[in-house]
Design a protein around this motif. Sequence first.
Motif, PDB file in Angstrom:
ATOM      1  N   TYR A   1      -9.986  -5.617 -29.683  1.00  0.00           N
ATOM      2  CA  TYR A   1     -10.178  -4.368 -29.286  1.00  0.00           C
ATOM      3  C   TYR A   1     -11.635  -4.210 -28.320  1.00  0.00           C
ATOM      4  O   TYR A   1     -11.675  -3.689 -27.114  1.00  0.00           O
ATOM      5  CB  TYR A   1      -9.800  -3.093 -30.191  1.00  0.00           C
TER       6      TYR A   1
ATOM      7  N   HIS B   1     -12.559  -6.777 -25.559  1.00  0.00           N
ATOM      8  CA  HIS B   1     -11.869  -6.137 -24.608  1.00  0.00           C
ATOM      9  C   HIS B   1     -12.392  -4.966 -23.801  1.00  0.00           C
ATOM     10  O   HIS B   1     -12.961  -4.621 -22.460  1.00  0.00           O
ATOM     11  CB  HIS B   1     -10.666  -5.274 -24.788  1.00  0.00           C
ATOM     12  N   ARG B   2     -13.406  -4.076 -24.679  1.00  0.00           N
ATOM     13  CA  ARG B   2     -14.546  -2.708 -24.149  1.00  0.00           C
ATOM     14  C   ARG B   2     -15.223  -3.127 -23.962  1.00  0.00           C
ATOM     15  O   ARG B   2     -16.211  -2.626 -23.241  1.00  0.00           O
ATOM     16  CB  ARG B   2     -14.159  -1.873 -25.307  1.00  0.00           C
TER      17      ARG B   2
ATOM     18  N   SER C   1      -4.958   2.210 -12.373  1.00  0.00           N
ATOM     19  CA  SER C   1      -5.652   1.394 -13.040  1.00  0.00           C
ATOM     20  C   SER C   1      -6.517   1.808 -13.917  1.00  0.00           C
ATOM     21  O   SER C   1      -8.180   2.203 -13.496  1.00  0.00           O
ATOM     22  CB  SER C   1      -6.955   0.736 -11.520  1.00  0.00           C
TER      23      SER C   1
ATOM     24  N   GLU D   1      -7.547   1.040 -16.926  1.00  0.00           N
ATOM     25  CA  GLU D   1      -8.433   0.045 -17.291  1.00  0.00           C
ATOM     26  C   GLU D   1     -10.036  -0.123 -16.306  1.00  0.00           C
ATOM     27  O   GLU D   1     -10.881   0.167 -17.060  1.00  0.00           O
ATOM     28  CB  GLU D   1      -8.463  -1.529 -17.500  1.00  0.00           C
TER      29      GLU D   1
ATOM     30  N   ARG E   1     -11.021   3.706 -17.337  1.00  0.00           N
ATOM     31  CA  ARG E   1     -11.407   3.984 -18.230  1.00  0.00           C
ATOM     32  C   ARG E   1     -13.354   3.302 -18.390  1.00  0.00           C
ATOM     33  O   ARG E   1     -14.419   3.982 -18.604  1.00  0.00           O
ATOM     34  CB  ARG E   1     -11.066   3.101 -19.776  1.00  0.00           C
ATOM     35  N   ALA E   2     -13.512   1.914 -18.394  1.00  0.00           N
ATOM     36  CA  ALA E   2     -14.835   1.610 -17.639  1.00  0.00           C
ATOM     37  C   ALA E   2     -15.914   2.531 -17.286  1.00  0.00           C
ATOM     38  O   ALA E   2     -16.841   2.244 -17.946  1.00  0.00           O
ATOM     39  CB  ALA E   2     -14.803   0.607 -17.113  1.00  0.00           C
TER      40      ALA E   2
END
Length: 256
Positions: A20, A23-24, A140, A142, A145-146
Amino acid sequence: MKKILLIDDSDTYIWSLRKYLQHRGYPVKTACTLNEARAAIQEEIPLVICCDLDLPDGSGMDFLDEVRAADKELPFILVSCHDKDDYEQEARRRGATLCMDKMKGQLVQDKLVEYAYRQLSGEKTPTFHKLLFVYTEDTSAEVLRAAMLQKGFDLILVSSIEEAKRRIFEDKEIELILCNLELPDGTAMELFHTLRRVAGMFQMKNPPVRLLPFFILTENNDLATEYEYRHEGVNDYITAPVNIPELIRRVLFFVE
């Protein structure tokens, strides 16, 4: 870049956390024993430490003492399957930043991201807001979030109404809900009305059940539809493509 240090003798648990966090975008170092953890710290001071209370060669509480003797500020999160009432007061006295239920894996993940962000920000206590984003698979999420994390907003991603309800009742730190119109198990308005109904039943005296601001994110820019949802009580209605600065401005209106 400094790494998050995970100390746990469960391969499955540590693999899930590491996957996790990586991935972040956070580098991770793992240790299965206190001796391995000591070696890791000698090699490089970590960004954050997450340590199990019980390890094969000692106690996470004793390791906390070692860390605090050298560094009073390094975030140290102690996790355990034991009841927190049995050890939290003592852990806090000895300098633990936080004590968490090991089985609430998603909350542990969120806290590690939060403290890593705070460390990297270079500020003692930067503003950090936690938002819940209930999204559909073709969103989208992710990417959004980024982009938001760089501005101090952590988007917790869930992809169903049921999962959203569970997270809202479990996590008292969520400040606002972003929701796509159509979801696999219902619609945004079904979730909205469910939360309003529950909040009304408890008259907002129960901390986990509170009247969170509710935003809809959609590609539907029909003004009549927007008017309908706003009339129902939705706090904001944002159409794609999402303008990040504008979204942040609108969110801050409700959370600050």
